[in-house]
Design an enzyme around this catalytic site. Structure first.
Site, PDB file in Angstrom:
ATOM      1  N   SER A  83       0.837  -1.189   0.000  1.00 10.44           N
ATOM      2  CA  SER A  83       0.000   0.000   0.000  1.00 10.44           C
ATOM      3  C   SER A  83       0.881   1.252   0.000  1.00 10.44           C
ATOM      4  O   SER A  83       1.694   1.427  -0.898  1.00 10.44           O
ATOM      5  CB  SER A  83      -0.952  -0.045   1.202  1.00 10.44           C
ATOM      6  OG  SER A  83      -1.899   0.982   1.133  1.00 10.44           O
ATOM      7  N   GLU A 134      -9.131  -3.470  -5.198  1.00 14.41           N
ATOM      8  CA  GLU A 134      -8.415  -2.452  -4.439  1.00 14.41           C
ATOM      9  C   GLU A 134      -9.313  -1.322  -3.945  1.00 14.41           C
ATOM     10  O   GLU A 134      -9.018  -0.678  -2.938  1.00 14.41           O
ATOM     11  CB  GLU A 134      -7.289  -1.856  -5.294  1.00 14.41           C
ATOM     12  CG  GLU A 134      -6.161  -2.816  -5.630  1.00 14.41           C
ATOM     13  CD  GLU A 134      -5.235  -3.086  -4.460  1.00 14.41           C
ATOM     14  OE1 GLU A 134      -5.554  -2.653  -3.329  1.00 14.41           O
ATOM     15  OE2 GLU A 134      -4.203  -3.731  -4.672  1.00 14.41           O
ATOM     16  N   HIS A 191      -8.571  -4.123  -0.384  1.00 16.43           N
ATOM     17  CA  HIS A 191      -7.177  -3.726  -0.411  1.00 16.43           C
ATOM     18  C   HIS A 191      -6.460  -4.314   0.802  1.00 16.43           C
ATOM     19  O   HIS A 191      -6.988  -4.331   1.899  1.00 16.43           O
ATOM     20  CB  HIS A 191      -7.135  -2.199  -0.372  1.00 16.43           C
ATOM     21  CG  HIS A 191      -5.796  -1.599  -0.156  1.00 16.43           C
ATOM     22  ND1 HIS A 191      -4.833  -1.545  -1.135  1.00 16.43           N
ATOM     23  CD2 HIS A 191      -5.241  -1.003   0.937  1.00 16.43           C
ATOM     24  CE1 HIS A 191      -3.751  -0.928  -0.673  1.00 16.43           C
ATOM     25  NE2 HIS A 191      -3.974  -0.595   0.586  1.00 16.43           N
TER      26      HIS A 191
END
Length: 549
Positions: free
Chosen positions: A230, A365, A471
């Site tokens: 991330s 995501e 995500h």
């Protein structure tokens, strides 16, 4: 619904190994003796300062190297997290209030206590490693939207244990870095002072620490792989672009999970957030507002920063006042020095470190971040949201094009391949689709297309955990001891993720854009083509290049 499994993922991030430690090992750094712990075959040295505390006059300044270490120092526990952004999760009606309280008040505020004096590293090493071992090093950069996160959320012992088991031992290092406004303050004042992107600068200083000291732990400073997820993966990509691609010899490879060079503009784009903090802390009348902010009491400054929109910002009533949780207040921006331009422009210019890298995304995501848009239920509201928040400045024609490429049909939205399920609102899966593509998938494909043939690259797609289509779900595939762990270790060791057995992971090329794809079910891995939603992602890339954040 996917919120109950989300709690499980957050709980997983708080789980560390609890094996009974053996007698404490020691390491000599400069003229200091550090005492750590040993658990099984892994020794750990935790909470080692790698820079002077960024407090007082060092607040909002570049990280300063430590003076040589002296004395006897206990290194058996993680240091505090850097100051965290207040968490306000947009939980749909029906999720238990005690679960919300657990996420917000227990996980982030109790398990990971924060403090302004936070710049520490942690080293996990095979207990048998000596200064002559010359082992590869994986340097972990945590995620959290540049607003949250801590090294203590992740057990590096999992990686080292597995590396020993497969006969390719590695050293694991994790680093804290400043987040929120403490690490990513943005304004003309910040630019003029040359103190932009302090969180990235902290990471760079930690990498310099590795170069100086890792050999003592048994690591090879010439074999460092930077790895993150991330915001951590975005950080890896930006370290590859920093100083126009000059690694300074600090790392030789990159591994990115759910993050690529993002379309951000000049650091002055964050002026409104800076001005708000200056006003709230009483520094408006100062001739030098940045110097004034260095004198503000920590609690007062943190409270002001917490008034800025967080990663899960959610305003449920007025459409014009909504804040997209992917348009962050605090994030890296082009500062003209460390990042000389919009990262995607740097990619176009070829100002990228010429090193092997791996990059990939989860299938879905955008779902987690699209919880901030549950009050958007109609086509009109959606177009208003895109125009005012997600892609401000775009034309009506571009908005119409976007909505045609990402239609309202919920069977085409994200979470993908879930049919009519997970449609929290008539627009939710549609928004999750273009937000996930715009911020994650399209930048990844853009990066790969520009670097294919110029350096060795591999790419993946995680379609696992469809019960948790969010995500960061791929973290379980590496810190949970999945196949990704082995790929990471082999890549750090040989600069090739492939081993002698198992599914072979082909390199990514523009002529054959292949993805190693992780699946649920009996067939856990297959090779697929990176051609899905091609027109939509290309459109989003062109739009964000013209209108960076």
């Amino acid at each position: 619904m996917f919120y109950q499994p989300l709690l499980a993922l957050l709980a997983f991030r708080t789980t560390l190994s609890t094996a009974v430690p053996l007698a404490g090992p020691t390491i000599q750094l400069d003229s200091a003796t550090f005492t750590g712990t040993t658990s099984g075959k892994v020794s750990k040295f935790l909470g080692i300062p790698f820079a002077k505390p960024p407090t007082g006059d060092l607040r909002f300044r570049l990280p300063q190297p430590n003076a040589p270490y002296t004395g006897s120092i206990t290194a058996t526990s993680f240091g505090p997290s850097c100051p965290q952004q207040a968490v306000n999760l947009p939980i749909p009606e029906g999720l238990a209030a005690d679960a919300v309280d657990y996420i917000v008040n227990t996980i982030f505020n109790v398990i990971f206590p924060d403090d302004e004096d936070c710049l520490t590293v942690n080293v996990f090493k095979p207990a048998s490693a000596t200064p002559t071992s010359k082992l590869p090093v994986v340097a972990w950069i945590f995620g959290g939207g540049f607003e949250l996160g801590s090294t203590s959320m992740y057990d590096g012992g999992v990686i080292v244990d597995r590396s020993i088991a497969i006969g390719s031992p590695v050293i694991y290092v994790s680093m804290n870095y400043r987040v929120t406004g403490f690490g990513f303050l943005s304004s003309k004042e910040v630019k003029e002072a040359g103190v932009g992107n302090l969180g990235l600068q902290d990471q760079r200083e930690a990498l310099r620490w590795i170069q100086k000291y890792i050999n003592t732990f048994g690591g090879d400073p010439t074999k460092v792989t930077i790895w993150g997820e991330s915001a951590g993966a975005i950080s890896v990509s930006l370290q590859m672009l920093a100083n126009d691609g000059n690694t300074e010899g600090l790392f030789r490879a990159g591994f990115m999970q759910s993050g690529s060079p993002i379309p951000v503009g000049d650091i002055t784009n964050g002026q409104k957030y800076y001005d708000a903090i200056v006003s709230q802390t009483g520094c408006s009348g100062a001739s030098d507002t940045l110097s004034c902010l260095r004198t503000v009491p920590y609690a007062k400054l943190k409270a002001a920063i917490n008034q800025s929109p967080g990663i899960f910002a959610y305003q449920a009533c007025i459409i014009d006042d909504m804040m997209n949780s992917l348009i962050l207040a605090w994030l890296p921006r082009a500062d003209g020095v460390f990042l000389s331009d919009n990262p995607q422009k740097l990619v176009q210019q070829g100002k990228v470190a010429n090193i092997p890298f791996i990059t990939g995304d989860c299938d879905d995501e955008g779902t987690l971040f699209s919880l901030s848009t549950l009050n958007i239920t109609t086509e009109t509201e959606l177009k208003t949201y895109v125009k005012n928040t997600f892609l401000p400045g775009v034309s009506d024609a571009d908005i119409n094009k976007l909505t045609s490429l990402y239609p309202q049909d919920i069977t085409q939205g994200s979470p993908y391949d879930t049919g009519i399920f997970n449609a929290l609102t008539p627009q939710f899966k549609r928004i999750a689709s273009f937000q996930g593509d715009g911020v994650f998938q399209a930048p990844r494909r853009f990066f790969l297309e520009h670097r294919s043939g110029k350096q060795n690259t591999w790419a993946f797609l995680s379609k696992r955990l469809k019960a948790l289509p969010v995500h960061a779900s791929d973290i379980l595939n590496v810190y949970g001891g999945g196949e990704m762990t082995d790929y990471l270790i082999r890549f750090a060791t040989t600069l090739d993720p492939n081993g002698k057995s198992g599914l072979q992971w082909p390199k990514y090329t523009t002529s054959s854009p292949k993805l190693l794809t992780f699946l649920d079910g009996l067939i856990p891995q297959i090779i697929t083509q990176d051609t899905y939603r091609k027109e939509g992602m290309a459109f989003l890339t062109n739009i964000t290049l013209a209108h960076p954040i």
